[in-house]
Design an enzyme around this catalytic site. Structure first.
Site, PDB file in Angstrom:
ATOM      1  N   TYR A  61     -12.204  12.823   9.108  1.00  0.00           N
ATOM      2  CA  TYR A  61     -11.114  12.894   8.130  1.00  0.00           C
ATOM      3  C   TYR A  61     -11.633  12.971   6.702  1.00  0.00           C
ATOM      4  O   TYR A  61     -11.047  13.669   5.867  1.00  0.00           O
ATOM      5  CB  TYR A  61     -10.101  11.770   8.358  1.00  0.00           C
ATOM      6  CG  TYR A  61     -10.454  10.422   7.782  1.00  0.00           C
ATOM      7  CD1 TYR A  61     -10.035  10.060   6.513  1.00  0.00           C
ATOM      8  CD2 TYR A  61     -11.197   9.487   8.522  1.00  0.00           C
ATOM      9  CE1 TYR A  61     -10.338   8.810   5.988  1.00  0.00           C
ATOM     10  CE2 TYR A  61     -11.487   8.243   8.010  1.00  0.00           C
ATOM     11  CZ  TYR A  61     -11.062   7.905   6.746  1.00  0.00           C
ATOM     12  OH  TYR A  61     -11.368   6.668   6.230  1.00  0.00           O
ATOM     13  N   GLU A 115     -10.587  16.056   4.436  1.00  0.00           N
ATOM     14  CA  GLU A 115      -9.761  15.785   3.254  1.00  0.00           C
ATOM     15  C   GLU A 115     -10.423  16.356   1.998  1.00  0.00           C
ATOM     16  O   GLU A 115      -9.770  16.988   1.163  1.00  0.00           O
ATOM     17  CB  GLU A 115      -9.573  14.277   3.079  1.00  0.00           C
ATOM     18  CG  GLU A 115      -8.651  13.660   4.113  1.00  0.00           C
ATOM     19  CD  GLU A 115      -8.524  12.147   4.007  1.00  0.00           C
ATOM     20  OE1 GLU A 115      -7.556  11.607   4.540  1.00  0.00           O
ATOM     21  OE2 GLU A 115      -9.414  11.492   3.405  1.00  0.00           O
ATOM     22  N   HIS A 135      19.756  15.571   7.480  1.00  0.00           N
ATOM     23  CA  HIS A 135      19.742  17.025   7.300  1.00  0.00           C
ATOM     24  C   HIS A 135      19.873  17.399   5.832  1.00  0.00           C
ATOM     25  O   HIS A 135      20.663  16.769   5.135  1.00  0.00           O
ATOM     26  CB  HIS A 135      20.901  17.620   8.108  1.00  0.00           C
ATOM     27  CG  HIS A 135      20.921  19.102   8.091  1.00  0.00           C
ATOM     28  ND1 HIS A 135      20.006  19.868   8.772  1.00  0.00           N
ATOM     29  CD2 HIS A 135      21.746  19.978   7.449  1.00  0.00           C
ATOM     30  CE1 HIS A 135      20.260  21.150   8.564  1.00  0.00           C
ATOM     31  NE2 HIS A 135      21.301  21.239   7.767  1.00  0.00           N
ATOM     32  N   LYS A 152      -9.541   8.944  -3.770  1.00  0.00           N
ATOM     33  CA  LYS A 152      -9.354  10.143  -2.939  1.00  0.00           C
ATOM     34  C   LYS A 152      -7.913  10.643  -3.008  1.00  0.00           C
ATOM     35  O   LYS A 152      -7.671  11.823  -3.214  1.00  0.00           O
ATOM     36  CB  LYS A 152      -9.714   9.821  -1.497  1.00  0.00           C
ATOM     37  CG  LYS A 152      -9.380  10.944  -0.560  1.00  0.00           C
ATOM     38  CD  LYS A 152      -9.198  10.491   0.852  1.00  0.00           C
ATOM     39  CE  LYS A 152      -7.925   9.726   1.099  1.00  0.00           C
ATOM     40  NZ  LYS A 152      -7.907   9.137   2.448  1.00  0.00           N
ATOM     41  N   CYS A 192     -12.151   0.977  -0.612  1.00  0.00           N
ATOM     42  CA  CYS A 192     -10.812   1.561  -0.732  1.00  0.00           C
ATOM     43  C   CYS A 192     -10.449   1.839  -2.186  1.00  0.00           C
ATOM     44  O   CYS A 192     -10.032   2.937  -2.538  1.00  0.00           O
ATOM     45  CB  CYS A 192      -9.789   0.612  -0.104  1.00  0.00           C
ATOM     46  SG  CYS A 192      -8.109   1.188  -0.279  1.00  0.00           S
ATOM     47  N   GLU A 207      13.883  15.809  10.807  1.00  0.00           N
ATOM     48  CA  GLU A 207      15.048  15.768  11.702  1.00  0.00           C
ATOM     49  C   GLU A 207      14.702  16.363  13.056  1.00  0.00           C
ATOM     50  O   GLU A 207      15.320  16.046  14.069  1.00  0.00           O
ATOM     51  CB  GLU A 207      16.265  16.460  11.083  1.00  0.00           C
ATOM     52  CG  GLU A 207      16.181  17.963  10.974  1.00  0.00           C
ATOM     53  CD  GLU A 207      17.443  18.578  10.345  1.00  0.00           C
ATOM     54  OE1 GLU A 207      18.526  18.446  10.938  1.00  0.00           O
ATOM     55  OE2 GLU A 207      17.327  19.188   9.266  1.00  0.00           O
ATOM     56  N   CYS A 244      -9.914   5.291  -0.396  1.00  0.00           N
ATOM     57  CA  CYS A 244      -8.497   5.679  -0.347  1.00  0.00           C
ATOM     58  C   CYS A 244      -7.886   6.036  -1.709  1.00  0.00           C
ATOM     59  O   CYS A 244      -7.256   7.088  -1.853  1.00  0.00           O
ATOM     60  CB  CYS A 244      -7.636   4.547   0.216  1.00  0.00           C
ATOM     61  SG  CYS A 244      -8.463   3.424   1.343  1.00  0.00           S
TER      62      CYS A 244
HETATM   63  C1  LIG Z   1     -13.781   8.416   1.132  1.00  0.00           C
HETATM   64  C2  LIG Z   1     -13.012   7.388   1.901  1.00  0.00           C
HETATM   65  C3  LIG Z   1     -11.651   7.509   2.027  1.00  0.00           C
HETATM   66  C4  LIG Z   1     -10.921   6.570   2.726  1.00  0.00           C
HETATM   67  N1  LIG Z   1      -9.569   6.733   2.841  1.00  0.00           N
HETATM   68  C5  LIG Z   1      -8.829   5.831   3.508  1.00  0.00           C
HETATM   69  C6  LIG Z   1      -7.424   5.972   3.607  1.00  0.00           C
HETATM   70  O1  LIG Z   1      -6.850   6.939   3.112  1.00  0.00           O
HETATM   71  N2  LIG Z   1      -6.723   5.011   4.242  1.00  0.00           N
HETATM   72  C7  LIG Z   1      -7.332   3.917   4.805  1.00  0.00           C
HETATM   73  O2  LIG Z   1      -6.645   3.069   5.368  1.00  0.00           O
HETATM   74  N3  LIG Z   1      -8.673   3.763   4.735  1.00  0.00           N
HETATM   75  C8  LIG Z   1      -9.429   4.687   4.110  1.00  0.00           C
HETATM   76  N4  LIG Z   1     -10.785   4.524   4.006  1.00  0.00           N
HETATM   77  C9  LIG Z   1     -11.418   3.361   4.695  1.00  0.00           C
HETATM   78  C10 LIG Z   1     -11.274   2.089   3.862  1.00  0.00           C
HETATM   79  O3  LIG Z   1     -11.768   2.329   2.565  1.00  0.00           O
HETATM   80  C11 LIG Z   1     -12.060   0.967   4.541  1.00  0.00           C
HETATM   81  O4  LIG Z   1     -11.619   0.837   5.860  1.00  0.00           O
HETATM   82  C12 LIG Z   1     -11.830  -0.374   3.821  1.00  0.00           C
HETATM   83  O5  LIG Z   1     -12.230  -0.305   2.483  1.00  0.00           O
HETATM   84  C13 LIG Z   1     -12.613  -1.473   4.550  1.00  0.00           C
HETATM   85  O6  LIG Z   1     -12.483  -2.686   3.861  1.00  0.00           O
HETATM   86  P1  LIG Z   1     -13.579  -3.829   3.999  1.00  0.00           P
HETATM   87  O7  LIG Z   1     -13.011  -5.029   3.315  1.00  0.00           O
HETATM   88  O8  LIG Z   1     -14.006  -3.954   5.395  1.00  0.00           O
HETATM   89  O9  LIG Z   1     -14.857  -3.279   3.209  1.00  0.00           O
HETATM   90  P2  LIG Z   1     -15.036  -2.652   1.764  1.00  0.00           P
HETATM   91  O10 LIG Z   1     -13.757  -2.267   1.142  1.00  0.00           O
HETATM   92  O11 LIG Z   1     -16.078  -1.607   1.930  1.00  0.00           O
HETATM   93  O12 LIG Z   1     -15.610  -3.855   0.911  1.00  0.00           O
HETATM   94  C14 LIG Z   1     -16.871  -4.410   1.172  1.00  0.00           C
HETATM   95  C15 LIG Z   1     -17.416  -4.967  -0.125  1.00  0.00           C
HETATM   96  O13 LIG Z   1     -18.544  -5.774   0.166  1.00  0.00           O
HETATM   97  C16 LIG Z   1     -19.517  -5.600  -0.850  1.00  0.00           C
HETATM   98  N5  LIG Z   1     -20.810  -6.039  -0.287  1.00  0.00           N
HETATM   99  C17 LIG Z   1     -21.518  -5.439   0.704  1.00  0.00           C
HETATM  100  N6  LIG Z   1     -22.619  -6.191   1.010  1.00  0.00           N
HETATM  101  C18 LIG Z   1     -22.585  -7.277   0.191  1.00  0.00           C
HETATM  102  C19 LIG Z   1     -23.413  -8.424   0.042  1.00  0.00           C
HETATM  103  N7  LIG Z   1     -24.472  -8.614   0.812  1.00  0.00           N
HETATM  104  N8  LIG Z   1     -23.100  -9.325  -0.926  1.00  0.00           N
HETATM  105  C20 LIG Z   1     -21.995  -9.162  -1.701  1.00  0.00           C
HETATM  106  N9  LIG Z   1     -21.168  -8.094  -1.599  1.00  0.00           N
HETATM  107  C21 LIG Z   1     -21.448  -7.178  -0.640  1.00  0.00           C
HETATM  108  C22 LIG Z   1     -19.418  -4.131  -1.183  1.00  0.00           C
HETATM  109  O14 LIG Z   1     -19.929  -3.851  -2.462  1.00  0.00           O
HETATM  110  C23 LIG Z   1     -17.905  -3.896  -1.083  1.00  0.00           C
HETATM  111  O15 LIG Z   1     -17.291  -4.060  -2.321  1.00  0.00           O
HETATM  112  C24 LIG Z   1     -11.564   5.445   3.304  1.00  0.00           C
HETATM  113  C25 LIG Z   1     -12.943   5.292   3.173  1.00  0.00           C
HETATM  114  C26 LIG Z   1     -13.668   6.259   2.486  1.00  0.00           C
HETATM  115  C27 LIG Z   1     -15.144   6.101   2.354  1.00  0.00           C
END
Ligand SMILES: Cc1cc2nc3c(=O)[nH]c(=O)nc-3n(C[C@H](O)[C@H](O)[C@H](O)COP(=O)(O)OP(=O)(O)OC[C@H]3O[C@@H](n4cnc5c(N)ncnc54)[C@H](O)[C@@H]3O)c2cc1C
Length: 452
Positions: free
Chosen positions: A178, A182, A435, A51, A43, A440, A48
């Site tokens: 999306y 986007e 309004h 972007k 994110c 609205e 997010c």
């Molecule tokens: C281009 C794009 C735009 C998006 N826009 C939106 C939006 O507008 N609104 C919205 O709500 N969501 C959006 N999302 C989705 C949102 O980013 C994800 O749903 C959210 O980040 C998920 O969070 P998470 O904690 O599950 O994983 P992540 O945020 O992906 O975090 C996982 C972390 O784990 C780390 N990791 C992975 N494997 C290991 C390991 N073995 N050891 C240590 N670290 C590890 C990674 O490096 C990463 O930092 C978007 C996603 C993308 C790709």
């Protein structure tokens, strides 16, 4: 049995950081977290946040013409990618710092390395150190995947789009979800000749059809060459360009090709098979309503579980995990009626069922209006917006609300409260209009446009 920690979190993204912070800060648990890349995760670093900043940057192009129509003596300028990218990187550094500090200030011990699971209570870090914990939380997120075909290695993904050395003259974006839609708007707004291929019949599959149709039409009006029913056959490098042979028989050259056709959960090589954590068809970690895997001490939240892949959902799942495990208050995650925004141009805000989903479920009334909003119509713009409510005939509840309009994301956050509370069409009607604003129309829709 004693452990090094009460909780070891793998992954420092939206879900992992929240769970670690709340478990340690509010519940006094001894917590560690491992992050192999940058804190903040998808994110903050490659989703997010960057972007949305790119959406903002890209929207200024259209504003100049509108401002001129309102009497402003201003000239269109050129967009400087270097200036924007420099500011973007600085902002992401700042945000990453905040995430690191959140952990530090809540006494979470962090390890800047990859981690994997060894057994039900043991985690191994990349440097070989082993740590034990009463509970392990996997919050490793997901990653973009590019299908394999001749020349597929020439494609970039959303991960790389934020790091382009220079803005290309032309881009092909492949995908209809999306993220693809986007970025088509972003690139087009930044002045890049933008083509979007999607193999299906309409972009944004799964959302309300009328809304999808309007968004696609407006994207085309904005100058994006959206080609539906079209896929890439092969790609070859030709000098600085990429030649793309498509299924519609065309061949074109692009400076950059970005694939946004799917994402996969980061659950490979985590040692899960060895400890008996079950994975699904897409490789996602299978969990119950409390985010618990089949191994009682191991939980998983966020995109790695492939439930609803959105930041606020990962955060909610993290909070519910802490509530369940550290507060002794078993809390399932409520994935129903999640409002969401898609930052296409025009923007789309949506909550609840699409007309098609609702009609398949029960008899409905559809209330909808599409019109030219005041601000852009005054400037001679032809853009249309859509305000739409799907209403149950049986109990008059608003089952779905779909808004295609500038600021639709802001509007749907508030409409989402009413829909989540179970508001009826009559509750909407009892609310006095604000309004003159676009929204609205949501409280002044008198007659259904159709029933189904
Ligand atoms: C281009 C794009 C735009 C998006 N826009 C939106 C939006 O507008 N609104 C919205 O709500 N969501 C959006 N999302 C989705 C949102 O980013 C994800 O749903 C959210 O980040 C998920 O969070 P998470 O904690 O599950 O994983 P992540 O945020 O992906 O975090 C996982 C972390 O784990 C780390 N990791 C992975 N494997 C290991 C390991 N073995 N050891 C240590 N670290 C590890 C990674 O490096 C990463 O930092 C978007 C996603 C993308 C790709």
């Amino acid at each position: 049995m004693s452990f090094d920690y009460d909780l070891f979190v793998i992954g420092g993204g939206s879900g992992g950081v929240r769970a670690a912070r709340v478990a340690a800060g509010e519940n006094g648990a001894k917590v560690a977290l491992a992050e192999e890349d940058r804190y903040g995760g998808t994110c903050v670093i490659r989703g997010c946040v960057p972007k949305k900043l790119m959406v903002f940057a890209s929207e200024y192009a259209g504003m100049v013409e509108d401002a001129q129509a309102y009497g402003w003596d201003i000239k269109p300028g050129a967009f400087d990618w270097d200036v924007f990218r420099g500011k973007l990187y600085a902002e992401l550094d700042r945000l990453e710092g905040i995430y690191r500090n959140i952990l530090k200030n809540n006494s979470v011990e962090s390890f800047d390395q990859r981690a994997h699971v060894v057994d039900a209570h043991t985690v191994e870090l990349a440097d070989g150190t082993r740590k034990t914990a009463k509970h392990i939380l996997i919050a490793t997120g997901g990653r973009p995947v590019v299908p394999q075909f001749p020349g597929s290695d020439l494609a970039i993904t959303s991960n790389e789009i934020f790091h382009l050395d220079r803005l290309p003259e032309s881009i092909l974006i492949v995908g209809g979800g999306y993220i693809a839609s986007e970025f088509a708007g972003i690139m087009n707004g930044m002045g890049v000749k933008t083509t979007q291929f999607y193999r299906g019949a309409q972009i944004l599959r799964g959302f309300d059809e009328e809304a999808r149709g309007l968004i696609c039409e407006e994207m085309r009006q904005n100058g994006i060459d959206v080609r539906l029913g079209t896929n890439v056959l092969e790609m070859t490098k030709e000098g600085d360009k990429i030649r793309v042979k498509a299924t519609d028989g065309t061949e074109d050259q692009f400076d950059v090709v970005m694939y946004a056709t799917g994402r996969a959960p980061n659950a490979d090589n985590l040692g899960l098979e060895g400890v008996g954590v079950e994975r699904g068809r897409k490789g996602e970690i299978i969990v119950d309503d409390y985010s618990q895997t089949g191994v009682p001490s191991i939980y998983a939240i966020g995109d790695v579980t492939d439930r609803v892949n959105l930041t606020p959902v990962a955060i909610r799942e993290g909070m519910a995990f802490v509530e369940t495990v550290f507060k002794g208050n078993p809390t399932p995650v409520d994935h129903d009626l999640i409002p969401t925004a898609i930052f296409t141009q025009p923007e789309f805000g949506t909550v609840g069922l699409s007309e098609e989903e609702a009609a398949a479920q029960e008899p409905i009334e559809v209330y909808a209006t599409s019109f030219k909003p005041m601000q852009t119509a005054f400037a001679g713009g032809t853009q249309r917006v859509l305000m739409k409510l799907i209403v149950s005939q049986a109990n008059r509840k608003v089952l779905g609300c779909h808004i295609v309009a500038p600021g639709a994301g802001e509007m749907i956050q508030l409409a989402g409260i009413a829909v989540k509370m179970g508001a009826t069409k009559e509750d909407f009607d009892r609310t006095v209009a604000v309004h003159p604003v676009m929204a609205e129309e949501l409280v002044t829709l008198r007659q259904p446009v159709r029933t189904a």
